[in-house]
Write a protein that holds these residues in place. Sequence first.
Motif, PDB file in Angstrom:
ATOM      1  N   GLY A 129       0.806  -1.210   0.000  1.00 31.43           N
ATOM      2  CA  GLY A 129       0.000   0.000   0.000  1.00 31.43           C
ATOM      3  C   GLY A 129       0.841   1.263   0.000  1.00 31.43           C
ATOM      4  O   GLY A 129       0.540   2.224  -0.713  1.00 31.43           O
ATOM      5  N   VAL A 130       1.923   1.258   0.791  1.00 34.73           N
ATOM      6  CA  VAL A 130       2.814   2.420   0.825  1.00 34.73           C
ATOM      7  C   VAL A 130       3.461   2.636  -0.536  1.00 34.73           C
ATOM      8  O   VAL A 130       3.518   3.759  -1.054  1.00 34.73           O
ATOM      9  CB  VAL A 130       3.890   2.243   1.915  1.00 34.73           C
ATOM     10  N   LEU A 131       3.950   1.558  -1.138  1.00 34.05           N
ATOM     11  CA  LEU A 131       4.587   1.678  -2.446  1.00 34.05           C
ATOM     12  C   LEU A 131       3.595   2.149  -3.505  1.00 34.05           C
ATOM     13  O   LEU A 131       3.928   2.987  -4.359  1.00 34.05           O
ATOM     14  CB  LEU A 131       5.206   0.336  -2.849  1.00 34.05           C
ATOM     15  N   LEU A 132       2.377   1.614  -3.455  1.00 35.20           N
ATOM     16  CA  LEU A 132       1.350   2.058  -4.403  1.00 35.20           C
ATOM     17  C   LEU A 132       1.010   3.537  -4.205  1.00 35.20           C
ATOM     18  O   LEU A 132       0.893   4.294  -5.164  1.00 35.20           O
ATOM     19  CB  LEU A 132       0.085   1.211  -4.236  1.00 35.20           C
ATOM     20  N   GLY A 133       0.836   3.929  -2.942  1.00 39.18           N
ATOM     21  CA  GLY A 133       0.505   5.325  -2.659  1.00 39.18           C
ATOM     22  C   GLY A 133       1.582   6.277  -3.137  1.00 39.18           C
ATOM     23  O   GLY A 133       1.299   7.297  -3.780  1.00 39.18           O
ATOM     24  N   LEU A 134       2.839   5.937  -2.854  1.00 38.04           N
ATOM     25  CA  LEU A 134       3.941   6.787  -3.304  1.00 38.04           C
ATOM     26  C   LEU A 134       4.037   6.799  -4.824  1.00 38.04           C
ATOM     27  O   LEU A 134       4.342   7.827  -5.436  1.00 38.04           O
ATOM     28  CB  LEU A 134       5.259   6.295  -2.688  1.00 38.04           C
ATOM     29  N   GLY A 135       3.760   5.643  -5.440  1.00 44.19           N
ATOM     30  CA  GLY A 135       3.769   5.589  -6.904  1.00 44.19           C
ATOM     31  C   GLY A 135       2.687   6.466  -7.509  1.00 44.19           C
ATOM     32  O   GLY A 135       2.900   7.130  -8.528  1.00 44.19           O
ATOM     33  N   GLY A 136       1.503   6.488  -6.865  1.00 47.56           N
ATOM     34  CA  GLY A 136       0.424   7.344  -7.360  1.00 47.56           C
ATOM     35  C   GLY A 136       0.763   8.815  -7.262  1.00 47.56           C
ATOM     36  O   GLY A 136       0.490   9.597  -8.176  1.00 47.56           O
ATOM     37  N   VAL A 137       1.389   9.199  -6.145  1.00 50.19           N
ATOM     38  CA  VAL A 137       1.807  10.594  -5.990  1.00 50.19           C
ATOM     39  C   VAL A 137       2.871  10.946  -7.024  1.00 50.19           C
ATOM     40  O   VAL A 137       2.845  12.023  -7.632  1.00 50.19           O
ATOM     41  CB  VAL A 137       2.329  10.839  -4.562  1.00 50.19           C
ATOM     42  N   ALA A 138       3.829  10.037  -7.230  1.00 47.13           N
ATOM     43  CA  ALA A 138       4.878  10.278  -8.227  1.00 47.13           C
ATOM     44  C   ALA A 138       4.276  10.428  -9.620  1.00 47.13           C
ATOM     45  O   ALA A 138       4.713  11.275 -10.412  1.00 47.13           O
ATOM     46  CB  ALA A 138       5.889   9.135  -8.206  1.00 47.13           C
ATOM     47  N   LEU A 139       3.259   9.620  -9.911  1.00 48.93           N
ATOM     48  CA  LEU A 139       2.586   9.708 -11.213  1.00 48.93           C
ATOM     49  C   LEU A 139       1.920  11.072 -11.376  1.00 48.93           C
ATOM     50  O   LEU A 139       2.036  11.723 -12.427  1.00 48.93           O
ATOM     51  CB  LEU A 139       1.545   8.591 -11.315  1.00 48.93           C
ATOM     52  N   THR A 140       1.243  11.508 -10.321  1.00 51.36           N
ATOM     53  CA  THR A 140       0.578  12.813 -10.361  1.00 51.36           C
ATOM     54  C   THR A 140       1.576  13.954 -10.517  1.00 51.36           C
ATOM     55  O   THR A 140       1.395  14.860 -11.323  1.00 51.36           O
ATOM     56  CB  THR A 140      -0.228  13.019  -9.065  1.00 51.36           C
ATOM     57  N   VAL A 141       2.647  13.885  -9.721  1.00 55.99           N
ATOM     58  CA  VAL A 141       3.646  14.954  -9.747  1.00 55.99           C
ATOM     59  C   VAL A 141       4.346  15.016 -11.100  1.00 55.99           C
ATOM     60  O   VAL A 141       4.579  16.102 -11.647  1.00 55.99           O
ATOM     61  CB  VAL A 141       4.663  14.748  -8.610  1.00 55.99           C
ATOM     62  N   SER A 142       4.662  13.853 -11.655  1.00 59.54           N
ATOM     63  CA  SER A 142       5.340  13.843 -12.961  1.00 59.54           C
ATOM     64  C   SER A 142       4.446  14.465 -14.031  1.00 59.54           C
ATOM     65  O   SER A 142       4.926  15.207 -14.898  1.00 59.54           O
ATOM     66  CB  SER A 142       5.720  12.416 -13.346  1.00 59.54           C
ATOM     67  N   GLY A 143       3.146  14.187 -13.953  1.00 64.12           N
ATOM     68  CA  GLY A 143       2.231  14.793 -14.908  1.00 64.12           C
ATOM     69  C   GLY A 143       2.136  16.295 -14.726  1.00 64.12           C
ATOM     70  O   GLY A 143       2.084  17.051 -15.697  1.00 64.12           O
ATOM     71  N   GLY A 144       2.153  16.744 -13.448  1.00 63.30           N
ATOM     72  CA  GLY A 144       2.085  18.176 -13.182  1.00 63.30           C
ATOM     73  C   GLY A 144       3.341  18.909 -13.612  1.00 63.30           C
ATOM     74  O   GLY A 144       3.280  19.998 -14.187  1.00 63.30           O
TER      75      GLY A 144
END
Length: 291
Positions: free
Chosen positions: A124-139
């Motif tokens: 869950g932690v890895l998924l959550g951090l991956g989701g944030v990284a995905l969002t940030v990279s898009g931004g």
Amino acid sequence: MTRRDAAQMFLLSAVWGVSFLLIRYSGEVFPPVWVALLRSVFGALVLVAALRLGRHALPPLRLWRPLLLVALFNNAIPWTFFAWGEQTVSSNIAAIINATTPLFALLIGLGLHESRLRGTVVAGVLLGLGGVALTVSGGLGGGHATAQGVTVLLLASAGYAVATTIAKRTLSGLDPVGLATTQLGLCALMLLPVALLGPQPGPLEARGVASVVVLGVLGSGLAYLLYYGLLARVSPTQVTAVTYALPVWGLGWAALAGESVGLLSALGVLVVLAGLGLINAPPRRVRPAPA
């Protein structure tokens, strides 16, 4: 959960979800410290009225140290940092970054040996951090975020997690309305000299002024009353589920306001929600072997 509770949870998630957009509008007129100061002042006025009408009790003076720390890390720092970060980060990305608070809380709990590490938690932690990284990279790629702004927002989310840890250890069992009133009052006292000595507000515009008033009255005062009212009737697990809806509301309000919502941000929300779901999944019960 009754229909009334469900309706209040829906209202609470909507109010907290729109706060990120209101922070951005408030920042068009007020510097970050002023946004946090006015938010705490208007929120405290609502809570003082509720405190007197409901005859709630204020925390004892002997707890002034943890009360100051919670007001600092749960209100003064994150509210200032969110207003600061949203100067260069769109409100929908800010809402998604806010969802990292449970991840920080878990990491702090592990560091203090208050949480147990399980396979689903790690995933869950890895998924959550991956989701944030995905969002940030898009931004970052789409010009809707800067590295500095993202860092400031992550620090704000970590502040919420620190405050939660302190409150659990030192402020359990207190009257929640009295505690919230004290928090916002102390926050205002801490921020007032900083605001007066720092940059001053620009020309007052209707949208910015209205946004900071609504942010304080609804996003702080009313939201605290709804939150603690729900805690008195339903389980903490059900109430904290509101956190999961905030990124979705953030995207929705931003889209209605005309902000550009990228595909990676939408995908990032789904990944973050999946990660939070795994972190909060109950552990499997091992059935005893037959005799």
